[in-house]
Design a protein around this motif. Structure first.
Motif, PDB file in Angstrom:
ATOM      1  N   CYS A 144      43.841  28.219  78.657  1.00 60.73           N
ATOM      2  CA  CYS A 144      44.110  29.788  78.190  1.00 60.73           C
ATOM      3  C   CYS A 144      44.722  29.534  76.604  1.00 60.73           C
ATOM      4  O   CYS A 144      44.260  30.405  75.726  1.00 60.73           O
ATOM      5  CB  CYS A 144      44.595  30.439  79.077  1.00 60.73           C
ATOM      6  SG  CYS A 144      46.283  30.053  79.819  1.00 60.73           S
ATOM      7  N   GLU A 145      45.838  28.882  76.750  1.00 61.47           N
ATOM      8  CA  GLU A 145      46.525  28.700  75.351  1.00 61.47           C
ATOM      9  C   GLU A 145      45.559  28.223  74.244  1.00 61.47           C
ATOM     10  O   GLU A 145      45.638  28.584  73.164  1.00 61.47           O
ATOM     11  CB  GLU A 145      47.796  27.947  75.591  1.00 61.47           C
ATOM     12  CG  GLU A 145      48.550  27.790  74.303  1.00 61.47           C
ATOM     13  CD  GLU A 145      50.056  26.940  74.649  1.00 61.47           C
ATOM     14  OE1 GLU A 145      49.631  26.312  75.235  1.00 61.47           O
ATOM     15  OE2 GLU A 145      50.841  27.462  73.903  1.00 61.47           O
ATOM     16  N   CYS A 154      42.657  30.589  73.136  1.00 54.40           N
ATOM     17  CA  CYS A 154      42.833  32.150  72.386  1.00 54.40           C
ATOM     18  C   CYS A 154      43.010  32.013  71.019  1.00 54.40           C
ATOM     19  O   CYS A 154      43.445  31.270  70.635  1.00 54.40           O
ATOM     20  CB  CYS A 154      44.301  32.446  73.007  1.00 54.40           C
ATOM     21  SG  CYS A 154      44.585  34.035  72.410  1.00 54.40           S
ATOM     22  N   CYS A 174      40.191  33.563  77.466  1.00 58.40           N
ATOM     23  CA  CYS A 174      41.043  33.081  78.374  1.00 58.40           C
ATOM     24  C   CYS A 174      40.634  33.209  79.869  1.00 58.40           C
ATOM     25  O   CYS A 174      40.710  32.005  80.658  1.00 58.40           O
ATOM     26  CB  CYS A 174      42.481  33.430  78.220  1.00 58.40           C
ATOM     27  SG  CYS A 174      42.624  35.321  78.248  1.00 58.40           S
ATOM     28  N   CYS A 208      39.350  29.993  82.254  1.00 59.49           N
ATOM     29  CA  CYS A 208      40.190  29.469  83.042  1.00 59.49           C
ATOM     30  C   CYS A 208      39.290  28.732  84.234  1.00 59.49           C
ATOM     31  O   CYS A 208      38.657  29.483  84.886  1.00 59.49           O
ATOM     32  CB  CYS A 208      40.984  30.559  83.639  1.00 59.49           C
ATOM     33  SG  CYS A 208      42.250  30.141  85.092  1.00 59.49           S
TER      34      CYS A 208
END
Length: 85
Positions: A40-41, A44, A69, A73
């Motif tokens: 997710c990081e 983004c 994100c 995932c």
């Protein structure tokens, strides 16, 4: 900074403008499902998800609610929910 019609904003100033009010959905992390992989990081586009002491946190002041994100995932630990305005 007041932006005139047709004006151009100076580069490198995105942190001066919170954009979180643009979105109609926001990501919510289910920490029981999150494996802490960091995907997710990485995905983004606004760089608003960060590992804070081993737990991923979202800076909603700048999150535009794009949903990348949640889409990326692998364990479906992020859900996009509608926000009441």
């Amino acid at each position: 900074m007041k932006i005139a019609l047709g004006g151009v904003v100076r580069g490198g100033t995105s942190l001066a403008y919170e954009t979180g009010t643009w979105r109609d959905r926001k990501p919510i992390i289910d920490y029981d499902l999150c494996k802490g992989c960091g995907v997710c990081e990485e995905v983004c586009p606004d760089n608003v998800i960060h590992d804070v002491n081993g737990v991923y946190a979202i800076d909603y002041g700048y999150c535009k609610g794009c949903g990348l994100c949640a889409y990326e995932c692998h364990v479906n630990a992020i859900e996009m929910i509608f926000e009441a305005k």
